[in-house]
Design an enzyme around this catalytic site. Structure first.
Site, PDB file in Angstrom:
ATOM      1  N   ARG A  15       0.815  -1.222   0.000  1.00 19.96           N
ATOM      2  CA  ARG A  15       0.000   0.000   0.000  1.00 19.96           C
ATOM      3  C   ARG A  15       0.845   1.267   0.000  1.00 19.96           C
ATOM      4  NH1 ARG A  15      -3.533  -0.730   4.837  1.00 19.96           N
ATOM      5  NH2 ARG A  15      -4.640   1.135   4.165  1.00 19.96           N
ATOM      6  N   GLY A 104       8.891  -3.956  12.202  1.00 23.63           N
ATOM      7  CA  GLY A 104       9.737  -2.966  11.528  1.00 23.63           C
ATOM      8  C   GLY A 104       8.990  -1.734  11.066  1.00 23.63           C
ATOM      9  N   LYS A 333      31.015  21.820   2.883  1.00 23.49           N
ATOM     10  CA  LYS A 333      30.987  20.357   2.838  1.00 23.49           C
ATOM     11  C   LYS A 333      32.337  19.798   3.233  1.00 23.49           C
ATOM     12  CE  LYS A 333      32.460  17.860  -0.187  1.00 23.49           C
ATOM     13  NZ  LYS A 333      32.952  17.053  -1.312  1.00 23.49           N
TER      14      LYS A 333
HETATM   15  C1  UD1 Z   1      -0.880  -7.487  12.807  1.00 26.00           C
HETATM   16  C2  UD1 Z   1      -1.567  -8.331  13.885  1.00 26.00           C
HETATM   17  C3  UD1 Z   1      -2.780  -7.571  14.398  1.00 26.00           C
HETATM   18  C4  UD1 Z   1      -2.358  -6.214  14.937  1.00 26.00           C
HETATM   19  C5  UD1 Z   1      -1.600  -5.447  13.871  1.00 26.00           C
HETATM   20  C6  UD1 Z   1      -0.994  -4.207  14.476  1.00 26.00           C
HETATM   21  C7  UD1 Z   1      -1.180 -10.658  13.294  1.00 26.00           C
HETATM   22  C8  UD1 Z   1      -1.753 -11.875  12.706  1.00 26.00           C
HETATM   23  N1  UD1 Z   1      -1.948  -9.589  13.301  1.00 26.00           N
HETATM   24  O1  UD1 Z   1      -1.784  -7.369  11.727  1.00 26.00           O
HETATM   25  O2  UD1 Z   1      -3.397  -8.310  15.438  1.00 26.00           O
HETATM   26  O3  UD1 Z   1      -3.488  -5.494  15.371  1.00 26.00           O
HETATM   27  O4  UD1 Z   1      -0.521  -6.222  13.335  1.00 26.00           O
HETATM   28  O5  UD1 Z   1      -0.397  -3.409  13.482  1.00 26.00           O
HETATM   29  O6  UD1 Z   1      -0.049 -10.695  13.744  1.00 26.00           O
HETATM   30  N2  UD1 Z   1       5.376  -9.774   8.584  1.00 26.00           N
HETATM   31  C9  UD1 Z   1       6.423 -10.577   8.234  1.00 26.00           C
HETATM   32  N3  UD1 Z   1       6.152 -11.775   7.616  1.00 26.00           N
HETATM   33  C10 UD1 Z   1       4.900 -12.166   7.357  1.00 26.00           C
HETATM   34  C11 UD1 Z   1       3.825 -11.321   7.709  1.00 26.00           C
HETATM   35  C12 UD1 Z   1       4.099 -10.130   8.342  1.00 26.00           C
HETATM   36  O7  UD1 Z   1       7.583 -10.259   8.475  1.00 26.00           O
HETATM   37  O8  UD1 Z   1       4.754 -13.264   6.804  1.00 26.00           O
HETATM   38  C13 UD1 Z   1       5.677  -8.506   9.254  1.00 26.00           C
HETATM   39  C14 UD1 Z   1       5.247  -7.286   8.451  1.00 26.00           C
HETATM   40  O9  UD1 Z   1       6.292  -6.815   7.618  1.00 26.00           O
HETATM   41  C15 UD1 Z   1       4.923  -6.283   9.536  1.00 26.00           C
HETATM   42  C16 UD1 Z   1       4.424  -7.167  10.678  1.00 26.00           C
HETATM   43  O10 UD1 Z   1       4.939  -8.447  10.441  1.00 26.00           O
HETATM   44  O11 UD1 Z   1       6.074  -5.586   9.965  1.00 26.00           O
HETATM   45  C17 UD1 Z   1       2.906  -7.191  10.771  1.00 26.00           C
HETATM   46  O12 UD1 Z   1       2.371  -7.741   9.598  1.00 26.00           O
HETATM   47  P1  UD1 Z   1       1.087  -7.155   8.915  1.00 26.00           P
HETATM   48  O13 UD1 Z   1       0.805  -7.941   7.698  1.00 26.00           O
HETATM   49  O14 UD1 Z   1       1.188  -5.683   8.796  1.00 26.00           O
HETATM   50  O15 UD1 Z   1      -0.011  -7.526  10.020  1.00 26.00           O
HETATM   51  P2  UD1 Z   1      -1.393  -6.803  10.271  1.00 26.00           P
HETATM   52  O16 UD1 Z   1      -2.390  -7.335   9.328  1.00 26.00           O
HETATM   53  O17 UD1 Z   1      -1.197  -5.344  10.347  1.00 26.00           O
END
Ligand code: UD1
Ligand code: MG
Length: 448
Positions: A15, A104, A333
């Protein structure tokens, strides 16, 4: 209790609509990930792991530069937050203690908040950071019974009743490492998204009779960035906080709303910052220095008593000693200006060393670049550089030497010498008047 930290940074961030991995988008002059790494480093973990996926190469380079002690692991396919945590297992081989999971893309989680979570671990196997959301939107909802956390339900899987809950999951979580990996292994992907949810570990833990607990924080702290609009909002939030902090620390800012600070900006007490000043990364301003309106600073150190601007640009490697003056439309610089040196108007000083009390006249340029290489200019103490001198580097001007205005200096100037490198002036008495008369006559002849 030893601590390990895993930062999840594999997500695509689609997004953001960007070629740059989401966690590398800059906030306050530093990648989002730098903010999280900084908090992580403040906690002095025994192990620090970053999980990369999308844009792994660039993210790895950033981690190597920002936190060389961190171990980077790769999540080839983004199968969910539980799957992401599982990727850290081998990097944490031999570690025993607590594991803290950070995201992150969630840069504002505070050191104190994490410390509160660590203390809460005395009362619960799993501690989750929650917040009361003004607009809970698509956050995971925390299902509680009194003080106990029972489970987390993701928005997509929640019933209408559960969606009405405003206590939300920030994603930050802390548990014993070995126990968390066991719980992560038990997570199945039978949910709306077909993903392995880290949030499912809570329900699994409580079903086994383990206690889970919520530590609450302010919603602003858990602001996660998924869009450019959220990034801009985060920038505004950061700036508001950083300005307030600078004012509290005794910095005078005449128009704080127009001053932009970076994550690592350091400004001493009684420094004065005028309106519309932008601090890039790596700036230190000592006590009592003054930065006047419309300056752009990065990678520089400004000592006490120095006055910079208005309208000056200091680029990386600039070191201003005490009582230096850098005036309007001056760019500096990679240069060291020793005590009391003055460069007050319309000049470029690059790859240079200016001794104590040097005075640089208006319109002076260090010609540091030959199109291929950069060269140094060294000016000795108390030398006087005449206005509009071109200093063709590499070149040295000795202590207490002078250059005549408009000189092009291509050879070293010894101490105390005066160097003139310009055409000798010729003066023709009366010629200007005679010339003008002739030109007017020619014009009259043409039009008449
Ligand atoms: C997640 C939480 C949700 C919370 C929200 C807060 C879960 C299932 N859900 O949802 O409860 O309210 O964050 O912002 O955990 N990431 C990875 N690998 C993956 C998937 C995600 O590294 O396979 C990382 C993403 O880069 C990000 C974080 O994990 O930094 C959260 O993932 P994201 O997909 O944003 O989760 P949300 O749907 O926001
Ligand atoms: Mg998210």
């Amino acid at each position: 209790m030893p601590l390990a930290i895993v930062i999840l940074a594999a997500g695509q961030g689609s997004r953001m609509n960007s070629d740059l991995p989401k966690v590398l988008h800059p906030l306050a002059g530093a990648p989002l990930l730098a903010h999280v790494l900084r908090t992580a480093q403040m906690l002095e973990p025994a192990r620090l792991v970053v999980v990369t996926g999308h844009g792994a190469e660039a993210v790895t380079r950033a981690v190597d530069a920002l936190a060389p002690e961190a171990v980077v692991v790769h999540q080839a396919a983004q199968l969910g937050t539980a799957h992401a945590v599982a990727q850290a297992r081998s990097a944490l081989n031999g570690f025993s203690g607590d594991l803290l999971v950070l995201y992150g893309d969630t840069p504002f989680v505070r050191f104190d908040t994490v410390q509160a979570m660590r203390s809460a671990r005395a009362e619960a196997a799993l501690v989750v950071l929650g917040f009361d959301a003004a607009d809970p939107g698509r956050y995971g909802r925390l299902i509680t019974a009194g003080e106990r956390l029972e489970r987390i339900v993701e928005y997509k899987d929640a019933t209408a009743e559960e969606r009405a809950i405003t206590l939300c999951n920030s994603g930050v979580l802390c548990a014993d490492a070995a126990q968390l990996f066991t719980l992560v292994d038990a997570v199945e992907s039978k949910n709306a998204a077909g993903e392995y949810y880290l949030t499912d570990t809570v329900g699994l833990a409580t079903a086994q009779g383990l206690a889970a607990k919520v530590v609450r924080c302010d919603e602003a702290e858990t602001l996660g960035i998924n869009t450019r609009a959220e990034l801009a909002a985060a920038e505004a939030a950061f700036q508001a906080g950083a300005r307030a902090e600078a004012l509290d620390n005794g910095v005078t800012m005449t128009a704080p709303d127009t001053v932009f600070l970076a994550l690592d900006t350091v400004i001493g007490r009684d420094a004065v910052i005028g309106p519309n000043v932008v601090f890039g990364p790596g700036v230190t301003v000592e006590t009592g220095a003054e930065i006047r309106a419309f300056c752009h600073l990065e990678g520089c150190h400004i000592s006490r008593g120095a006055v910079v601007g208005p309208f000056a640009r200091l680029r990386p490697g600039t070191e201003l000693a005490e009582d230096v003056r850098v005036g309007n439309f001056v760019e500096i610089k990679n240069a060291l200006l020793d005590e009391g040196a003055k460069v007050n108007h319309l000049s470029y000083i690059g790859d240079a060393e200016l001794g104590e009390g040097v005075n640089v006249g208006a319109g002076t340029v260090t010609c540091n670049y030959d199109g291929v290489m950069k060269h140094r200019t060294v000016i000795g103490a108390r030398a006087f550089i005449g206005s509009s001198t071109m200093l063709v580097a590499p070149v040295r001007v000795g202590a207490e030497a002078m250059t005549g205005s408009g000189s092009v200096i291509t050879q070293d100037v010894p101490d105390g010498a005066l160097a003139l490198g310009r055409a000798r002036q010729e003066t023709k008495p009366g010629l200007a008047r005679r010339l003008m008369t002739r030109l007017r006559a020619i014009k009259a002849g043409k039009t008449g």
